[in-house]
Design a protein around this motif. Sequence first.
Motif, PDB file in Angstrom:
ATOM      1  N   ARG A   2       0.825  -1.214   0.000  1.00  0.00           N
ATOM      2  CA  ARG A   2       0.000   0.000   0.000  1.00  0.00           C
ATOM      3  C   ARG A   2       0.855   1.257   0.000  1.00  0.00           C
ATOM      4  NH1 ARG A   2      -3.768  -1.362   4.830  1.00  0.00           N
ATOM      5  NH2 ARG A   2      -2.348  -3.079   5.020  1.00  0.00           N
ATOM      6  N   GLN A   3       1.960   1.223   0.730  1.00  0.00           N
ATOM      7  CA  GLN A   3       2.832   2.394   0.775  1.00  0.00           C
ATOM      8  C   GLN A   3       3.453   2.666  -0.582  1.00  0.00           C
ATOM      9  OE1 GLN A   3       5.585   1.807   3.978  1.00  0.00           O
ATOM     10  NE2 GLN A   3       4.090   2.405   5.514  1.00  0.00           N
ATOM     11  N   ALA A   4       3.872   1.627  -1.273  1.00  0.00           N
ATOM     12  CA  ALA A   4       4.456   1.808  -2.612  1.00  0.00           C
ATOM     13  C   ALA A   4       3.423   2.378  -3.562  1.00  0.00           C
ATOM     14  CB  ALA A   4       4.989   0.482  -3.143  1.00  0.00           C
ATOM     15  N   SER A   5       2.207   1.910  -3.457  1.00  0.00           N
ATOM     16  CA  SER A   5       1.135   2.407  -4.313  1.00  0.00           C
ATOM     17  C   SER A   5       0.816   3.860  -3.992  1.00  0.00           C
ATOM     18  CB  SER A   5      -0.110   1.539  -4.131  1.00  0.00           C
ATOM     19  OG  SER A   5      -1.151   1.986  -4.945  1.00  0.00           O
ATOM     20  N   PHE A   6       0.770   4.199  -2.720  1.00  0.00           N
ATOM     21  CA  PHE A   6       0.416   5.556  -2.292  1.00  0.00           C
ATOM     22  C   PHE A   6       1.524   6.562  -2.584  1.00  0.00           C
ATOM     23  CE2 PHE A   6       0.240   8.939   0.915  1.00  0.00           C
ATOM     24  CZ  PHE A   6      -1.017   9.455   0.647  1.00  0.00           C
ATOM     25  N   TYR A   7       2.776   6.226  -2.197  1.00  0.00           N
ATOM     26  CA  TYR A   7       3.887   7.174  -2.311  1.00  0.00           C
ATOM     27  C   TYR A   7       4.559   7.191  -3.681  1.00  0.00           C
ATOM     28  CZ  TYR A   7       3.533   7.930   2.683  1.00  0.00           C
ATOM     29  OH  TYR A   7       3.074   8.266   3.927  1.00  0.00           O
ATOM     30  N   GLN A   8       4.423   6.121  -4.463  1.00  0.00           N
ATOM     31  CA  GLN A   8       5.047   6.022  -5.776  1.00  0.00           C
ATOM     32  C   GLN A   8       6.522   6.450  -5.733  1.00  0.00           C
ATOM     33  OE1 GLN A   8       3.661   4.953  -8.950  1.00  0.00           O
ATOM     34  NE2 GLN A   8       2.363   3.984  -7.427  1.00  0.00           N
ATOM     35  N   PRO A   9       7.365   5.713  -5.015  1.00  0.00           N
ATOM     36  CA  PRO A   9       8.781   6.081  -4.903  1.00  0.00           C
ATOM     37  C   PRO A   9       9.500   6.002  -6.246  1.00  0.00           C
ATOM     38  CG  PRO A   9       8.436   3.861  -4.087  1.00  0.00           C
ATOM     39  CD  PRO A   9       7.077   4.429  -4.375  1.00  0.00           C
ATOM     40  N   ILE A  12      12.720   1.208  -5.459  1.00  0.00           N
ATOM     41  CA  ILE A  12      12.651   0.441  -4.221  1.00  0.00           C
ATOM     42  C   ILE A  12      13.895  -0.421  -4.141  1.00  0.00           C
ATOM     43  CG2 ILE A  12      11.443  -1.424  -3.009  1.00  0.00           C
ATOM     44  CD1 ILE A  12       8.838  -0.364  -4.230  1.00  0.00           C
ATOM     45  N   THR A  36       1.979  -0.169  -9.367  1.00  0.00           N
ATOM     46  CA  THR A  36       3.351  -0.276  -8.845  1.00  0.00           C
ATOM     47  C   THR A  36       4.307  -0.993  -9.786  1.00  0.00           C
ATOM     48  OG1 THR A  36       2.742  -2.290  -7.625  1.00  0.00           O
ATOM     49  CG2 THR A  36       2.645  -0.193  -6.421  1.00  0.00           C
TER      50      THR A  36
END
Length: 89
Positions: A2-9, A12, A36
């Motif tokens: 969820r964090q990767a989807s939300f923040y779109q870094p 990784i 992602t």
Amino acid sequence: MRQASFYQPDAIILEVSLGEIDGLLFLKQLKSQPETQGIPVMLLTLKAKWQDLQQSWFHKSQLAAAIVNPLDPAMLAVEIAKVLGWDLD
């Protein structure tokens, strides 16, 4: 996930052995989600050698880079910059 989807870094850096989470399963799930799958993933592990990892499924799973034993800490920033397309010169 969820964090990767939300923040779109930008990228990784993923350790294969995440303790309670299987890093390879996480990678597979990350690459299966449309939101992602475009995030570059660098695999970082001190527990495996590249020859060992080539035998498994994930060497074909859109890894941007793999950093394994033996690790040269001085080159870590260079590898990350290369994945991100940054020019360090």
